[in-house]
Design a protein around this motif. Sequence first.
Motif, PDB file in Angstrom:
ATOM      1  N   THR A 149       2.823  -3.990   3.738  1.00 54.95           N
ATOM      2  CA  THR A 149       3.976  -3.151   3.441  1.00 54.95           C
ATOM      3  C   THR A 149       3.486  -1.800   2.947  1.00 54.95           C
ATOM      4  O   THR A 149       2.712  -1.733   1.981  1.00 54.95           O
ATOM      5  N   VAL A 150       3.910  -0.755   3.632  1.00 60.11           N
ATOM      6  CA  VAL A 150       3.526   0.605   3.246  1.00 60.11           C
ATOM      7  C   VAL A 150       4.758   1.279   2.655  1.00 60.11           C
ATOM      8  O   VAL A 150       5.719   1.586   3.363  1.00 60.11           O
ATOM      9  N   SER A 151       4.726   1.481   1.360  1.00 57.00           N
ATOM     10  CA  SER A 151       5.896   2.024   0.664  1.00 57.00           C
ATOM     11  C   SER A 151       5.479   2.613  -0.667  1.00 57.00           C
ATOM     12  O   SER A 151       4.522   2.151  -1.299  1.00 57.00           O
ATOM     13  N   SER A 152       6.212   3.623  -1.090  1.00 57.54           N
ATOM     14  CA  SER A 152       5.967   4.204  -2.410  1.00 57.54           C
ATOM     15  C   SER A 152       6.870   3.561  -3.457  1.00 57.54           C
ATOM     16  O   SER A 152       6.804   3.907  -4.630  1.00 57.54           O
ATOM     17  N   VAL A 178       0.852  -1.183   0.000  1.00 58.40           N
ATOM     18  CA  VAL A 178       0.000   0.000   0.000  1.00 58.40           C
ATOM     19  C   VAL A 178       0.891   1.237   0.000  1.00 58.40           C
ATOM     20  O   VAL A 178       1.933   1.253   0.665  1.00 58.40           O
ATOM     21  N   GLN A 179       0.480   2.254  -0.711  1.00 58.37           N
ATOM     22  CA  GLN A 179       1.245   3.504  -0.723  1.00 58.37           C
ATOM     23  C   GLN A 179       0.971   4.299   0.554  1.00 58.37           C
ATOM     24  O   GLN A 179      -0.117   4.202   1.135  1.00 58.37           O
ATOM     25  N   SER A 235      -5.189   3.214   2.195  1.00 58.62           N
ATOM     26  CA  SER A 235      -6.036   2.501   3.149  1.00 58.62           C
ATOM     27  C   SER A 235      -5.879   1.004   2.975  1.00 58.62           C
ATOM     28  O   SER A 235      -5.437   0.517   1.929  1.00 58.62           O
ATOM     29  N   LEU A 236      -6.290   0.290   4.025  1.00 61.29           N
ATOM     30  CA  LEU A 236      -6.139  -1.150   4.026  1.00 61.29           C
ATOM     31  C   LEU A 236      -7.300  -1.765   4.785  1.00 61.29           C
ATOM     32  O   LEU A 236      -7.795  -1.194   5.757  1.00 61.29           O
ATOM     33  N   ARG A 237      -7.741  -2.926   4.318  1.00 58.27           N
ATOM     34  CA  ARG A 237      -8.817  -3.654   4.990  1.00 58.27           C
ATOM     35  C   ARG A 237      -8.356  -5.086   5.206  1.00 58.27           C
ATOM     36  O   ARG A 237      -8.066  -5.805   4.255  1.00 58.27           O
ATOM     37  N   LEU A 238      -8.293  -5.476   6.459  1.00 56.40           N
ATOM     38  CA  LEU A 238      -7.922  -6.843   6.816  1.00 56.40           C
ATOM     39  C   LEU A 238      -9.137  -7.553   7.386  1.00 56.40           C
ATOM     40  O   LEU A 238      -9.847  -7.000   8.225  1.00 56.40           O
TER      41      LEU A 238
END
Length: 120
Positions: A117-120, A12-13, A17-20
């Motif tokens: 993983t949160v990364s651009s 994810v950038q 947002s994220l949904r688990l």
Amino acid sequence: QVQLVESGGGLVQPGGSLRLSCQASGIIFSIQSMGWYRQAPGKRRELVAVSTSGGANFADSVKGRSTISRDNAKKTVILQMNSLKPEDTAVYYCNALIRGTVVGVPQEYWGQGTQVTVSS
């Protein structure tokens, strides 16, 4: 036996947002709590959010940008996280405290974990 099956996660950038989602299956009389923990490399596993009969609790690091919801009929818990930061990168684990029978002692169960993983 009880199984917790997780879905969601991935790359994810920052700012996204994220949904688990996590669903419990098996011999279940009642679910005392369901929630999510996470573990980043080199760090201890920490609570992210948990839903109990008394309400929801969140880690300070995610408070205000996360929600947790539970569907007791479907034995499912969903974590929605917004405004994601690189420091949210971790393996996220579903956790549940489940009573197998009416007289049984609640047992703690863990899912296999899903990488976020949160990364651009």
